[in-house]
Design a protein around this motif. Structure first.
Motif, PDB file in Angstrom:
ATOM      1  N   UNK A 253       0.830  -1.205   0.000  1.00 30.02           N
ATOM      2  CA  UNK A 253       0.000   0.000   0.000  1.00 30.02           C
ATOM      3  C   UNK A 253       0.864   1.254   0.000  1.00 30.02           C
ATOM      4  N   UNK A 254       1.948   1.185   0.785  1.00 31.57           N
ATOM      5  CA  UNK A 254       2.866   2.321   0.836  1.00 31.57           C
ATOM      6  C   UNK A 254       3.510   2.555  -0.528  1.00 31.57           C
ATOM      7  N   UNK A 255       3.977   1.509  -1.165  1.00 33.43           N
ATOM      8  CA  UNK A 255       4.609   1.646  -2.471  1.00 33.43           C
ATOM      9  C   UNK A 255       3.617   2.151  -3.516  1.00 33.43           C
ATOM     10  N   UNK A 256       2.384   1.682  -3.441  1.00 31.56           N
ATOM     11  CA  UNK A 256       1.371   2.142  -4.383  1.00 31.56           C
ATOM     12  C   UNK A 256       1.081   3.627  -4.169  1.00 31.56           C
ATOM     13  N   UNK A 257       1.000   4.047  -2.912  1.00 35.08           N
ATOM     14  CA  UNK A 257       0.758   5.458  -2.616  1.00 35.08           C
ATOM     15  C   UNK A 257       1.937   6.313  -3.067  1.00 35.08           C
ATOM     16  N   UNK A 258       3.156   5.835  -2.847  1.00 38.46           N
ATOM     17  CA  UNK A 258       4.341   6.576  -3.267  1.00 38.46           C
ATOM     18  C   UNK A 258       4.381   6.710  -4.782  1.00 38.46           C
ATOM     19  N   UNK A 259       4.045   5.652  -5.506  1.00 39.17           N
ATOM     20  CA  UNK A 259       4.038   5.706  -6.961  1.00 39.17           C
ATOM     21  C   UNK A 259       2.976   6.684  -7.459  1.00 39.17           C
TER      22      UNK A 259
END
Length: 87
Positions: A5-11
C-alpha cells in the motif's frame, strides 16, 4: 500488505508530481510581442532618498567602555522575566 500500500501510494504521488511538472503556462502572444519590442532601460534623474550624514563624535575608548559596561550589567532573558514575576 502495508508495504505494498505504501509503495502504491508513493508511486501515485510521484506520478501526480510528474503530471504537475509537465504543465507549462501559455503566454498571451500580444503580451509577449509587446514585451519584446518595449524598451527596458530606465534612467533615474533623481532619487527621493534622504541623505544621511553620520557624525561620529565618540572615540574608540568610549565605545569600548560602553561595551564593557553592557557586558558587566548583562542579564539573561530568563533572569529578567523571573525578576519581573517576583515583583
Amino acid at each position: 500488505m502495508n508495504a505494498t500500500k505504501f509503495l502504491a501510494a508513493a508511486a501515485l504521488i510521484v506520478a501526480a508530481g510528474g503530471a504537475f511538472a509537465n504543465e507549462t503556462p501559455v503566454a498571451n502572444a500580444a503580451v509577449t510581442a509587446a514585451a519584446s519590442t518595449a524598451t527596458t532601460s530606465i534612467t533615474a534623474t533623481s532619487l527621493n532618498a534622504p541623505s544621511i550624514i553620520i557624525t561620529n563624535t565618540r572615540d574608540r575608548a568610549a565605545v569600548q567602555a560602553e561595551a564593557v559596561a553592557a557586558v558587566r550589567n548583562y542579564k539573561t532573558t530568563l533572569a529578567t522575566q523571573l525578576e519581573l514575576a517576583n515583583k
